[in-house]
Write an enzyme that holds these catalytic residues in place. Structure first.
Site, PDB file in Angstrom:
ATOM      1  N   ASP A 152       0.799  -1.390   0.098  1.00 45.02           N
ATOM      2  CA  ASP A 152       0.569   0.269  -0.751  1.00 45.02           C
ATOM      3  C   ASP A 152       0.485   1.475  -0.013  1.00 45.02           C
ATOM      4  O   ASP A 152       2.009   1.567   0.953  1.00 45.02           O
ATOM      5  CB  ASP A 152      -1.207  -0.408   1.382  1.00 45.02           C
ATOM      6  CG  ASP A 152      -2.278   1.437   1.606  1.00 45.02           C
ATOM      7  OD1 ASP A 152      -2.783   1.631   0.827  1.00 45.02           O
ATOM      8  OD2 ASP A 152      -1.519   1.866   2.289  1.00 45.02           O
ATOM      9  N   TYR A 163       2.796  10.114  -0.206  1.00 47.65           N
ATOM     10  CA  TYR A 163       4.051   9.363   0.188  1.00 47.65           C
ATOM     11  C   TYR A 163       5.042   9.812  -0.050  1.00 47.65           C
ATOM     12  O   TYR A 163       6.350   9.300   0.799  1.00 47.65           O
ATOM     13  CB  TYR A 163       3.618   8.390   0.714  1.00 47.65           C
ATOM     14  CG  TYR A 163       2.695   7.763   1.517  1.00 47.65           C
ATOM     15  CD1 TYR A 163       1.948   7.954   2.254  1.00 47.65           C
ATOM     16  CD2 TYR A 163       1.910   6.269   1.210  1.00 47.65           C
ATOM     17  CE1 TYR A 163       0.313   7.941   2.599  1.00 47.65           C
ATOM     18  CE2 TYR A 163       0.748   5.205   2.184  1.00 47.65           C
ATOM     19  CZ  TYR A 163       0.063   6.220   2.340  1.00 47.65           C
ATOM     20  OH  TYR A 163      -1.276   6.326   3.300  1.00 47.65           O
ATOM     21  N   LYS A 223      -2.782   5.881  -3.655  1.00 51.51           N
ATOM     22  CA  LYS A 223      -3.775   6.342  -4.068  1.00 51.51           C
ATOM     23  C   LYS A 223      -3.590   7.975  -4.303  1.00 51.51           C
ATOM     24  O   LYS A 223      -2.650   8.175  -4.563  1.00 51.51           O
ATOM     25  CB  LYS A 223      -4.056   7.011  -2.350  1.00 51.51           C
ATOM     26  CG  LYS A 223      -3.958   5.320  -1.633  1.00 51.51           C
ATOM     27  CD  LYS A 223      -4.381   5.606   0.187  1.00 51.51           C
ATOM     28  CE  LYS A 223      -4.000   4.421   1.254  1.00 51.51           C
ATOM     29  NZ  LYS A 223      -2.322   4.622   0.597  1.00 51.51           N
ATOM     30  N   HIS A 264      -8.257   9.344  -2.053  1.00 56.37           N
ATOM     31  CA  HIS A 264      -7.044   9.246  -0.848  1.00 56.37           C
ATOM     32  C   HIS A 264      -7.991   9.959   0.741  1.00 56.37           C
ATOM     33  O   HIS A 264      -8.526   8.662   1.677  1.00 56.37           O
ATOM     34  CB  HIS A 264      -5.973   9.755  -0.595  1.00 56.37           C
ATOM     35  CG  HIS A 264      -4.451   9.374   0.061  1.00 56.37           C
ATOM     36  ND1 HIS A 264      -3.447   9.723  -0.058  1.00 56.37           N
ATOM     37  CD2 HIS A 264      -5.042   8.927   1.347  1.00 56.37           C
ATOM     38  CE1 HIS A 264      -2.829   8.680   1.436  1.00 56.37           C
ATOM     39  NE2 HIS A 264      -3.937   8.935   1.976  1.00 56.37           N
TER      40      HIS A 264
HETATM   41  N1  LIG Z   1      -5.621   5.962   4.008  1.00 61.50           N
HETATM   42  C1  LIG Z   1      -5.225   6.540   4.806  1.00 61.50           C
HETATM   43  O1  LIG Z   1      -6.074   7.354   4.653  1.00 61.50           O
HETATM   44  C2  LIG Z   1      -4.152   6.271   5.909  1.00 61.50           C
HETATM   45  C3  LIG Z   1      -3.831   6.477   6.618  1.00 61.50           C
HETATM   46  C4  LIG Z   1      -2.471   6.183   7.810  1.00 61.50           C
HETATM   47  C5  LIG Z   1      -2.412   4.960   6.968  1.00 61.50           C
HETATM   48  N2  LIG Z   1      -2.450   4.883   5.741  1.00 61.50           N
HETATM   49  C6  LIG Z   1      -1.563   3.177   5.319  1.00 61.50           C
HETATM   50  O2  LIG Z   1      -1.836   2.469   6.091  1.00 61.50           O
HETATM   51  C7  LIG Z   1      -0.169   1.878   6.997  1.00 61.50           C
HETATM   52  C8  LIG Z   1      -0.885   1.587   7.978  1.00 61.50           C
HETATM   53  O3  LIG Z   1      -1.163   1.891   9.195  1.00 61.50           O
HETATM   54  P1  LIG Z   1       0.059   2.942   9.883  1.00 61.50           P
HETATM   55  O4  LIG Z   1       1.432   3.569   9.403  1.00 61.50           O
HETATM   56  O5  LIG Z   1      -0.714   4.402  10.240  1.00 61.50           O
HETATM   57  O6  LIG Z   1       0.140   2.370  11.700  1.00 61.50           O
HETATM   58  P2  LIG Z   1       0.007   1.020  12.455  1.00 61.50           P
HETATM   59  O7  LIG Z   1       0.838  -0.011  11.328  1.00 61.50           O
HETATM   60  O8  LIG Z   1      -1.061   0.798  12.679  1.00 61.50           O
HETATM   61  O9  LIG Z   1       1.673   1.011  12.910  1.00 61.50           O
HETATM   62  C9  LIG Z   1       2.852   1.349  12.456  1.00 61.50           C
HETATM   63  C10 LIG Z   1       3.092   1.594  14.172  1.00 61.50           C
HETATM   64  O10 LIG Z   1       3.686   0.502  14.400  1.00 61.50           O
HETATM   65  C11 LIG Z   1       4.847   0.007  14.771  1.00 61.50           C
HETATM   66  N3  LIG Z   1       4.719  -1.167  14.796  1.00 61.50           N
HETATM   67  C12 LIG Z   1       5.091  -1.882  13.316  1.00 61.50           C
HETATM   68  N4  LIG Z   1       4.666  -3.355  13.988  1.00 61.50           N
HETATM   69  C13 LIG Z   1       5.018  -3.304  15.035  1.00 61.50           C
HETATM   70  C14 LIG Z   1       4.927  -5.214  15.838  1.00 61.50           C
HETATM   71  N5  LIG Z   1       4.875  -6.110  15.949  1.00 61.50           N
HETATM   72  N6  LIG Z   1       4.806  -4.672  17.368  1.00 61.50           N
HETATM   73  C15 LIG Z   1       4.543  -2.795  17.498  1.00 61.50           C
HETATM   74  N7  LIG Z   1       4.983  -2.016  17.429  1.00 61.50           N
HETATM   75  C16 LIG Z   1       4.933  -2.173  16.218  1.00 61.50           C
HETATM   76  C17 LIG Z   1       5.544   0.533  13.172  1.00 61.50           C
HETATM   77  O11 LIG Z   1       6.341   1.083  14.583  1.00 61.50           O
HETATM   78  P3  LIG Z   1       8.654   0.621  13.580  1.00 61.50           P
HETATM   79  O12 LIG Z   1       8.493   0.723  11.899  1.00 61.50           O
HETATM   80  O13 LIG Z   1       9.339   0.974  14.663  1.00 61.50           O
HETATM   81  O14 LIG Z   1       8.347  -1.176  13.547  1.00 61.50           O
HETATM   82  C18 LIG Z   1       5.139   1.725  13.764  1.00 61.50           C
HETATM   83  O15 LIG Z   1       5.490   3.081  14.084  1.00 61.50           O
HETATM   84  C19 LIG Z   1       0.596   3.032   5.558  1.00 61.50           C
HETATM   85  O16 LIG Z   1       1.649   2.788   7.022  1.00 61.50           O
HETATM   86  C20 LIG Z   1      -0.073   3.549   5.213  1.00 61.50           C
HETATM   87  O17 LIG Z   1      -0.193   2.920   4.094  1.00 61.50           O
HETATM   88  C21 LIG Z   1      -3.570   5.229   4.859  1.00 61.50           C
END
Ligand SMILES: NC(=O)c1ccc[n+]([C@@H]2O[C@H](COP(=O)([O-])OP(=O)(O)OC[C@H]3O[C@@H](n4cnc5c(N)ncnc54)[C@H](OP(=O)(O)O)[C@@H]3O)[C@@H](O)[C@H]2O)c1
Length: 280
Positions: free
Chosen positions: A48, A53, A78, A111
């Site tokens: 994704d 980004y 997106k 998005h």
């Molecule tokens: N459509 C939208 O508007 C939108 C908005 C937000 C996000 N997104 C997408 O969704 C993806 C995921 O969401 P997100 O990045 O916001 O949050 P997330 O995946 O819920 O959390 C990422 C965070 O969690 C940590 N982490 C990852 N695996 C872990 C584990 N097993 N144990 C503990 N901590 C862990 C990571 O740190 P480390 O790097 O240190 O592991 C990072 O700080 C994004 O990367 C993006 O592609 C889309």
């Protein structure tokens, strides 16, 4: 790293989306390319990204370096709301395809909603981009109940998903039900609450009973409901941890307990900041 069994997929309007993907928000440069390559080598089959980004080139690098066949990986990107005018959207889609160095995308999403441009015009352009062969599927992201109904009514091509913030701490039951009614997949972003799941006592306790971490329980809770998850990590060992969620099952009682964590105001992503600050 040893390869994992391929993740199951969810079906939505004829599309098949792997239930596990790698999120790439905030991954940049070499780290981004390396994490995408390693994830694919490990067995992830869904990536994704987004034009916002600023990492589509690096995602493309990782995709090509992995050696995984194009047809075996599902790539989502997106369009940012400042490009929702029809001509801008078409240009943005072409730019994404070229940065990713792909013949076509698997899924192109709007998005965030943009109330400044008529939704019908934007969807018309999104449908045209699909008909022109730039993407196999289209969908939306961050669409509320009301906007989702409007989008389904206005779109002449199937919308296969709504990508929304979704994790046990946020009650998204209404929008999930609406997606199901329209045979759309729910793709959960921030599925481990930006790392917050790690510190939750209930998830940790349930995890201990299964030999799993709190983050794995959190992801399992979603995929067990056929919700696609796209956790992001910048650490290679966590790629394997976040993928090892298909070899155990939560009991009905555990699912009920986890559902009890959900709150209407449990967002970790600030809508006003993420959605509106950079539109113009
Ligand atoms: N459509 C939208 O508007 C939108 C908005 C937000 C996000 N997104 C997408 O969704 C993806 C995921 O969401 P997100 O990045 O916001 O949050 P997330 O995946 O819920 O959390 C990422 C965070 O969690 C940590 N982490 C990852 N695996 C872990 C584990 N097993 N144990 C503990 N901590 C862990 C990571 O740190 P480390 O790097 O240190 O592991 C990072 O700080 C994004 O990367 C993006 O592609 C889309």
């Amino acid at each position: 790293m040893s390869a994992l069994a391929p993740s199951p997929s969810v079906a939505a309007k004829g599309a098949k989306i792997p239930l596990l993907g790698l999120g790439t928000w905030d991954l940049r440069g070499r780290t981004c390319a390396r994490m995408v390559e390693q994830a694919l080598r490990l067995g992830y089959r869904h990536i994704d990204t987004a034009e916002m980004y600023d990492n589509e080139c690096e995602v493309g690098e990782g995709l090509h370096a992995s050696g995984v066949k194009r047809g075996d990986v599902f790539v989502t990107t997106k369009v940012w709301p400042s490009h929702f005018a029809p001509r801008d959207l078409e240009r943005a889609a072409r730019d994404s395809v070229s940065r990713l160095r792909l013949p076509e995308l698997d899924l192109l999403l709007l998005h965030w909603p943009n109330p400044q441009i008529p939704l019908g015009d934007t969807l018309g352009a999104l449908c045209k981009v699909k008909r022109d062969g730039l993407t196999r599927h289209i969908g939306v992201s961050n669409f509320t109940l009301k906007l989702l109904e409007e989008a389904v009514r206005l779109s002449t091509e199937p919308l296969i998903c709504n990508q929304i913030e979704c994790h046990p701490f946020l009650d998204q039951s209404k929008v999930i039900a609406a997606c199901r009614k329209h045979d759309m997949a729910v793709v959960a972003y921030s599925p481990i609450a930006r790392g917050g799941a790690r510190n939750d006592k209930l998830l940790a306790r349930i995890g201990a009973a299964h030999g799993k971490t709190a983050a794995q329980v959190c992801l399992r809770y979603l995929v067990q409901q056929e919700i696609v998850v796209i956790p992001r990590t910048s650490k290679e060992p966590r790629l394997a941890e976040n993928a090892a969620i298909f070899d155990f099952a939560l009991s009905a009682a555990e699912v009920r307990q986890i559902a009890g964590l959900g709150r209407r105001d449990g967002r970790v992503v600030d809508w006003s900041y993420s959605g509106r600050m950079h539109w113009d």
